[in-house]
Design an enzyme around this catalytic site. Structure first.
Site, short mmCIF file in Angstrom:
data_model
loop_
_atom_site.label_atom_id
_atom_site.label_comp_id
_atom_site.label_asym_id
_atom_site.label_seq_id
_atom_site.Cartn_x
_atom_site.Cartn_y
_atom_site.Cartn_z
N ARG A 40 0.87 -1.19 0.00
CA ARG A 40 0.00 0.00 0.00
C ARG A 40 0.90 1.24 0.00
O ARG A 40 1.64 1.46 0.95
CB ARG A 40 -0.90 -0.01 1.25
CG ARG A 40 -1.73 1.25 1.41
CD ARG A 40 -2.64 1.16 2.63
NE ARG A 40 -3.41 2.38 2.74
CZ ARG A 40 -3.22 3.33 3.67
NH1 ARG A 40 -2.28 3.19 4.59
NH2 ARG A 40 -3.95 4.41 3.68
N HIS A 74 -2.22 11.08 0.67
CA HIS A 74 -1.76 10.85 2.04
C HIS A 74 -1.06 12.14 2.47
O HIS A 74 0.14 12.15 2.77
CB HIS A 74 -0.84 9.63 2.08
CG HIS A 74 -0.61 9.05 3.45
ND1 HIS A 74 -0.81 7.72 3.76
CD2 HIS A 74 -0.17 9.61 4.59
CE1 HIS A 74 -0.50 7.49 5.02
NE2 HIS A 74 -0.11 8.64 5.56
N GLU A 100 -6.93 8.84 6.05
CA GLU A 100 -7.18 9.54 7.32
C GLU A 100 -7.56 11.00 7.13
O GLU A 100 -6.83 11.91 7.56
CB GLU A 100 -5.94 9.42 8.23
CG GLU A 100 -5.57 8.00 8.57
CD GLU A 100 -4.36 7.91 9.53
OE1 GLU A 100 -3.78 8.95 9.85
OE2 GLU A 100 -4.02 6.79 9.94
N ASN A 147 -7.48 2.16 9.79
CA ASN A 147 -6.17 2.33 10.44
C ASN A 147 -6.39 2.33 11.94
O ASN A 147 -7.21 3.11 12.45
CB ASN A 147 -5.53 3.66 10.03
CG ASN A 147 -5.08 3.65 8.58
OD1 ASN A 147 -5.21 2.64 7.89
ND2 ASN A 147 -4.54 4.77 8.13
N TYR A 157 -4.41 2.07 15.85
CA TYR A 157 -3.19 2.04 16.67
C TYR A 157 -3.49 1.91 18.16
O TYR A 157 -2.75 1.29 18.90
CB TYR A 157 -2.36 3.32 16.45
CG TYR A 157 -1.75 3.37 15.07
CD1 TYR A 157 -0.51 2.80 14.83
CD2 TYR A 157 -2.44 3.95 14.00
CE1 TYR A 157 0.04 2.81 13.56
CE2 TYR A 157 -1.90 3.96 12.73
CZ TYR A 157 -0.66 3.38 12.50
OH TYR A 157 -0.12 3.38 11.25
N GLU A 204 -3.60 0.09 8.07
CA GLU A 204 -2.43 0.45 8.86
C GLU A 204 -2.59 -0.13 10.26
O GLU A 204 -3.65 0.01 10.88
CB GLU A 204 -2.26 1.96 9.03
CG GLU A 204 -1.71 2.68 7.83
CD GLU A 204 -1.49 4.17 8.10
OE1 GLU A 204 -1.25 4.56 9.24
OE2 GLU A 204 -1.57 4.93 7.11
O1 IFM Z 1 2.84 7.62 10.07
C1 IFM Z 1 1.45 7.71 10.21
C2 IFM Z 1 0.77 7.56 8.88
O2 IFM Z 1 1.23 8.47 7.95
C3 IFM Z 1 -0.71 7.75 9.04
N1 IFM Z 1 -1.24 6.92 10.08
C4 IFM Z 1 -0.56 6.91 11.34
C5 IFM Z 1 0.91 6.67 11.14
C6 IFM Z 1 1.63 6.68 12.51
O3 IFM Z 1 1.48 7.90 13.14
#
Ligand code: IFM
Length: 506
Positions: A108, A152, A197, A324, A326, A401
């Site tokens: 990606r 992006h 995002e 995405n 985290y 992500e």
């Molecule tokens: O590095 C970033 C990415 O560009 C977008 N999503 C979160 C990642 C980590 O912060």
């Protein structure tokens, strides 16, 4: 609702959200091995143009908002910029070989709009287009599936000079750019992602000022939300006019998994869920804006930038939603007594990324944490995927992500015969990935149509406001020599891809 109850962040405001998903079972249970992923599940890794390419002034590339922002003193850790980044632009062939060596099934990547249209409008810069043609051909030759993201975050500076995403014209310019890329790559891309995002583009770019272009105006941030949504819809339509291979059309959102603390938790969740999640999901998937978000933000903007017909343009059929993930977010309503924490996990540059939600307080959460200070909570990924599936059962999902920054160091390992090799031992990242792949597997077992998983990131890179101080890669990059070294997590991931089964962690 008590403080240990949880909710995922994606539910419609009209629906009680607190008990939509079973309470989490905690981190300790998310460390399975031996779980096998279904045939067709696509394992890959992700990067983004400004974070890895470098060659900022080469082959006709124009300046982006991130060039301007990173060259502005005080905006980026250590004054770092993406001028050279990982030098990927010049190392394309060897980076492609690295992907093949890892066994990636998909890659990606994002396309730098200012390489294609240096001022954001007008004819294509052939040298810029050629780079992505070579990238995509190189992937296909190696049997790796190209997943292309059109945006992006590297907006051509010339468009920002005319108002950026707060200006409606930018959405139409984006559709023209999408058409150019559709014509150039249209028969080769299997998955098109319009935006990565848009929450970050709108609220960090125009609200908090933590990201380029660094503006701090709640009304502009909300205008940007709408124009990004519109840009997505217009771009999907433009691509459909020119591509010939029946690809998947998608968008990637960083949906927030929000938990509430105390009696005010549900109200705080509602407000943040609205701004972070429903303001994107609802127009994209249902063709309307959430009434409560319009009401919450009425003092900030009258939303007059939403013109008749816009919601029909935005509401295009989607083949896939990119997710995405985290970490999680913990909120309550500020009681006016405790000092207000403005830490929502991103740099505090002075502005607010939450227009209309001034009384929401973001609270520290229990660890463990990654190097970003983000709490590690694999249960949140399972919750998010299940919640999305419950709300939109016909919509396939992909984790576009997931990954973690840790303070990696490169060492020299000496073998028994005296041979010396570079190595990066990153057990925390392997552990993080094992737990999150387990969470994804559990979501599949609960009926979620999850099509794949792209680990963030293929290699260490420019982590926006944090410059090169945060390493997210499964491949280590020496930023002096640009030499790449597979971290232990990359080797673990290779094994996962080869066996389709989660390996044990040594
Ligand atoms: O590095 C970033 C990415 O560009 C977008 N999503 C979160 C990642 C980590 O912060």
């Amino acid at each position: 609702m008590t403080s240990d109850q949880t909710t995922t962040s994606t539910a419609d405001a009209a629906t009680p959200t607190a008990d939509a998903v079973a309470p989490t079972v905690g981190n300790a249970d998310y460390r399975d091995s031996g779980l096998t992923f279904p045939d067709g599940f696509i394992f890959g890794s992700a990067t983004a143009s400004y974070q890895i390419e470098g060659a900022a002034n080469e082959d006709g590339r124009g300046p982006s908002i991130w060039d301007t922002f990173s060259h502005t003193p005080g905006k980026i850790w250590n004054g770092d910029t993406g001028d050279v980044a990982d030098d990927h632009y010049h190392r394309l062939e060897s980076d492609l070989d690295l992907m093949k060596e890892l066994g990636l099934e998909a890659y990606r990547f994002s396309i730098a709009w200012p390489r294609i249209q240096p001022t954001g409008t007008g004819p294509a810069n052939e040298k810029g287009v050629d780079f992505y043609v070579r990238l995509v051909d190189g992937l296909l030759e190696r049997g790796i599936r190209p997943i292309a993201t059109l945006y992006h975050w590297d907006l051509p500076q010339a468009l920002e000079d005319k108002g950026g995403w707060a200006n409606r014209d930018t959405a139409y310019a984006f559709a023209d750019y999408a058409r150019i890329m559709g014509e150039a790559l249209g028969d080769k891309i299997v998955t098109w992602t319009t935006l990565n995002e848009p929450w970050c583009s709108a609220y960090l770019g125009y609200g908090s000022g933590a990201h380029a272009p660094g503006r701090m105006d709640g009304a502009d941030a909300l205008a940007a939300v709408h124009h990004l949504n519109l840009a997505h819809g217009l771009a999907v339509s433009a691509l459909k006019e020119v591509v010939t291979n029946n690809p998947d059309f998608s968008i990637t959102l960083n949906l927030h998994v929000i938990r509430g603390e105390g009696e005010t938790g549900p109200e705080a969740i509602r407000q943040i869920d609205g701004l972070a999640n429903r303001v994107f999901l609802q127009p994209l998937l249902q063709g309307s804006y959430p009434e409560d978000v319009l009401a919450d933000t009425a003092d900030v903007t009258d939303w007059a930038f939403v013109l008749p017909g816009d919601l029909e343009l935005i509401h295009q059929p989607l083949d896939l939603l990119g997710v995405n993930y985290y970490s999680t977010t913990l909120v309550r309503i500020w009681d006016g007594i405790s000092p207000r924490a403005n830490n929502d996990g991103h740099k505090d540059m002075g502005g607010s990324p939450w227009p209309g939600a001034d009384r929401v307080e973001f609270l520290a959460q229990p660890g463990p944490y990654t190097e970003m200070g983000w709490n590690i909570e694999p249960a949140g990924l399972e919750e998010l995927l299940v919640s999305l599936h419950d709300q939109y059962p016909a919509l396939p999902l992909m984790v576009t992500e997931n990954g973690a920054a840790f303070a990696d160091t490169r060492e020299v390992d000496v073998a028994a015969d005296g041979t010396e090799t570079f190595a990066v031992h990153d057990p925390e990242r392997t552990d993080y990935l094992q737990r999150h792949f387990t969470a994804a597997h559990r979501a599949i077992a609960r009926g979620v149509d999850l099509r794949g998983y792209q680990v963030w990131s293929l290699m260490d890179n420019f982590e926006w406001g944090y410059g090169y101080s945060k390493r997210f890669g499964i491949v280590y990059v020496d930023f002096d020599t640009f030499e790449r070294t597979l971290k232990d997590s990359a080797k673990w991931y290779s094994q996962l891809i080869a066996t389709r089964s989660i390996p044990a962690v040594n």
